[in-house]
Design a protein around this motif. Structure first.
Motif, PDB file in Angstrom:
ATOM      1  N   THR A  72       0.950  -1.169   0.040  1.00  0.00           N
ATOM      2  CA  THR A  72       0.021  -0.073  -0.041  1.00  0.00           C
ATOM      3  C   THR A  72       0.707   1.322   0.123  1.00  0.00           C
ATOM      4  O   THR A  72       1.862   1.261   0.660  1.00  0.00           O
ATOM      5  CB  THR A  72      -1.019   0.129   1.116  1.00  0.00           C
ATOM      6  N   SER A  73       0.510   2.088  -0.872  1.00  0.00           N
ATOM      7  CA  SER A  73       1.485   3.136  -1.096  1.00  0.00           C
ATOM      8  C   SER A  73       1.174   4.254  -0.164  1.00  0.00           C
ATOM      9  O   SER A  73      -0.092   4.552   0.333  1.00  0.00           O
ATOM     10  CB  SER A  73       1.447   4.134  -2.489  1.00  0.00           C
ATOM     11  N   ALA A  74       1.969   5.251   0.581  1.00  0.00           N
ATOM     12  CA  ALA A  74       1.636   6.116   1.355  1.00  0.00           C
ATOM     13  C   ALA A  74       0.768   7.051   0.822  1.00  0.00           C
ATOM     14  O   ALA A  74       0.092   8.016   1.363  1.00  0.00           O
ATOM     15  CB  ALA A  74       2.911   6.742   2.078  1.00  0.00           C
ATOM     16  N   PRO A 115      -8.411   0.659 -13.065  1.00  0.00           N
ATOM     17  CA  PRO A 115      -7.281   1.027 -12.357  1.00  0.00           C
ATOM     18  C   PRO A 115      -6.800   0.305 -11.055  1.00  0.00           C
ATOM     19  O   PRO A 115      -5.709   0.010 -10.833  1.00  0.00           O
ATOM     20  CB  PRO A 115      -7.740   2.478 -11.997  1.00  0.00           C
ATOM     21  N   ALA A 116      -7.830  -0.344 -10.390  1.00  0.00           N
ATOM     22  CA  ALA A 116      -7.712  -1.142  -9.270  1.00  0.00           C
ATOM     23  C   ALA A 116      -6.918  -2.362  -9.660  1.00  0.00           C
ATOM     24  O   ALA A 116      -6.255  -2.963  -8.789  1.00  0.00           O
ATOM     25  CB  ALA A 116      -9.205  -1.454  -8.757  1.00  0.00           C
ATOM     26  N   GLY A 117      -7.262  -2.884 -10.838  1.00  0.00           N
ATOM     27  CA  GLY A 117      -6.135  -3.920 -11.039  1.00  0.00           C
ATOM     28  C   GLY A 117      -4.924  -3.807 -11.926  1.00  0.00           C
ATOM     29  O   GLY A 117      -4.292  -5.023 -12.441  1.00  0.00           O
ATOM     30  N   ALA A 125     -10.744   3.138  -8.369  1.00  0.00           N
ATOM     31  CA  ALA A 125      -9.487   3.583  -8.500  1.00  0.00           C
ATOM     32  C   ALA A 125      -8.325   2.468  -8.105  1.00  0.00           C
ATOM     33  O   ALA A 125      -9.032   1.850  -7.233  1.00  0.00           O
ATOM     34  CB  ALA A 125      -9.217   4.896  -7.870  1.00  0.00           C
ATOM     35  N   GLY A 126      -7.282   2.593  -8.440  1.00  0.00           N
ATOM     36  CA  GLY A 126      -6.261   1.887  -7.805  1.00  0.00           C
ATOM     37  C   GLY A 126      -5.365   2.681  -6.788  1.00  0.00           C
ATOM     38  O   GLY A 126      -5.681   3.948  -6.444  1.00  0.00           O
ATOM     39  N   LEU A 127      -4.431   2.018  -6.058  1.00  0.00           N
ATOM     40  CA  LEU A 127      -3.715   2.586  -4.861  1.00  0.00           C
ATOM     41  C   LEU A 127      -2.977   3.795  -5.110  1.00  0.00           C
ATOM     42  O   LEU A 127      -2.977   4.795  -4.744  1.00  0.00           O
ATOM     43  CB  LEU A 127      -2.976   1.470  -4.121  1.00  0.00           C
ATOM     44  N   ARG A 149      -2.249   9.749  -7.156  1.00  0.00           N
ATOM     45  CA  ARG A 149      -1.168  10.239  -6.981  1.00  0.00           C
ATOM     46  C   ARG A 149      -0.651  10.647  -8.548  1.00  0.00           C
ATOM     47  O   ARG A 149       0.010  11.691  -8.916  1.00  0.00           O
ATOM     48  CB  ARG A 149       0.167   9.339  -6.518  1.00  0.00           C
ATOM     49  N   VAL A 150      -0.901   9.826  -9.396  1.00  0.00           N
ATOM     50  CA  VAL A 150      -0.697  10.109 -10.904  1.00  0.00           C
ATOM     51  C   VAL A 150      -1.510  11.067 -11.165  1.00  0.00           C
ATOM     52  O   VAL A 150      -1.063  12.160 -12.163  1.00  0.00           O
ATOM     53  CB  VAL A 150      -0.929   8.715 -11.650  1.00  0.00           C
TER      54      VAL A 150
END
Length: 290
Positions: free
Chosen positions: A2-4, A123-125, A160-162, A166-167
Motif C-alpha cells: 500500500t502506497s503512502a 485502475p484497481a487491477g 481507482a487503484g492505490l 497520485r498519478v
C-alpha cells in the motif's frame, strides 16, 4: 504494498458550505460514453441466459456499441434542447475510433471527463506503472482531439487503484470522482499535491437502475422527483444529485425520454444549482482557498 499516497490528508468545507447562489442542492447531469478494448465485451448485456465460460459475448458487445453508434447523439440532442451542460465520461479509445464525436461533445460546451482508456481497463487491477501509463495515455489521447487536457477523472466502475490519485495529481488533474463517501466535495492532499474529490451517487443511474434492479424509466423519473423534493425540504448541508445516463443504456429511445424529462424539471430553477463536476470542483477550491 500500500502506497503512502493512498492515505491523503482530508480538508472538508464547513457545515455552512453552499453552492453559488446559496442553494444547498446541486444537480449534475452525467453522460457515460464508453468503449471496450479490441477483443473485449461488456461484463453485462441484455440477455439473461449465461454463456459457457470463456465464450466471447458478441451480443453484449453489440449492445454496448449502441452508445457510440446511436445513443450518444440522442442524449446530446436532449441536452441541447434543454440547454444543459453535462459532465461526459469519455473512454480514451474514442480519440482513435470516433474523434469527430469527441470533438463535437467538447465543442458543444460539455465537460470532457477522462474515463480510462477503455471500460475493461480498471485502475484497481493495474500496477503502479500501468496506472501511470493508463492515465497518461488517456489524457493525451483526449487532449489530442479537443486541444485541452481533461481536468477531471472518473475510473470505470468508480474503482481507482492505490496509485491512481497520485498519478492524477502529477498529471495536473483538478478533480476526481471515484468517491462515494459523503455528500459534498472535499480536498485530498497527497505528498505530491492535492485534488478535489467530487463524490458520486448512484440513486439516479440508469445502468444499475435498469440492468441490475430491472426498474423502469418511469421509476427513474420518480426517484429523481422524490430525491429532489425531499432534499429541498430540509436544508441539511450541501449535496449533489447525480443524474446519469449511459449512451448504450438510456441513450435508447425507451429510456432517453426520462433523462430529458429530468433535464426539463431541473433546468431553469432558482432553488437548485445545475452544474458540471468541474464547476463544483472550482467552487470548492475557491471556498477552501486551495
Amino acid at each position: 504494498m500500500t502506497s503512502a499516497s493512498s492515505f491523503p490528508k482530508i480538508r472538508k468545507p464547513g457545515r455552512d458550505f453552499r453552492w453559488p447562489g446559496g442553494q444547498h442542492v446541486a444537480v449534475v447531469f452525467n453522460l457515460a460514453y464508453e468503449a471496450w478494448s479490441d477483443g473485449k465485451a461488456p461484463g453485462i448485456g441484455p440477455m439473461g441466459n449465461p454463456l459457457p465460460p470463456g465464450t466471447f459475448d458478441a451480443n453484449a458487445l453489440s449492445w454496448g456499441t449502441y452508445g457510440a453508434v446511436t445513443g450518444i447523439e440522442r442524449l446530446l440532442r436532449i441536452l441541447d434542447r434543454q440547454k444543459v451542460k453535462a459532465s461526459t465520461m469519455v473512454s480514451g479509445v474514442f480519440a482513435e475510433r470516433n474523434p469527430d464525436q469527441v470533438r463535437a461533445i467538447f465543442n458543444a460546451g460539455h465537460e470532457i471527463v477522462a474515463h480510462s482508456y477503455a471500460q475493461d481497463i480498471i485502475p484497481a487491477g493495474l500496477t503502479e506503472a500501468e496506472n501511470k501509463d493508463n492515465v497518461i495515455r488517456t489524457t493525451e489521447a483526449l487532449a489530442s482531439i479537443t486541444g485541452a487536457r481533461p481536468k477531471g477523472w472518473m475510473s470505470p466502475r468508480g474503482t481507482a487503484g492505490l496509485d491512481t490519485m497520485r498519478v492524477l495529481v502529477d498529471q495536473g488533474y483538478d478533480w476526481q470522482g471515484d468517491v462515494l463517501d459523503t455528500d459534498a466535495p472535499y480536498l485530498q492532499t497527497f505528498e505530491n499535491g492535492d485534488i478535489i474529490a467530487v463524490p458520486f451517487n448512484m440513486e439516479i443511474n440508469d445502468l444499475p437502475h435498469a440492468m441490475r434492479f430491472g426498474r423502469t424509466p418511469a421509476q427513474y423519473l420518480a426517484l429523481f422527483d422524490d430525491f429532489l423534493s425531499h432534499t429541498l425540504k430540509v436544508n441539511d448541508g450541501a449535496l449533489i444529485i447525480d443524474v446519469t445516463a449511459h449512451a448504450h443504456c438510456y441513450g435508447r429511445a425507451g429510456g432517453a425520454w426520462a433523462y430529458e424529462e429530468i433535464a426539463k424539471r431541473a433546468s431553469g430553477r432558482d432553488d437548485v444549482y445545475v452544474a458540471t463536476r468541474g464547476e463544483i470542483a472550482a467552487h470548492t477550491r475557491a471556498i477552501l482557498g486551495a
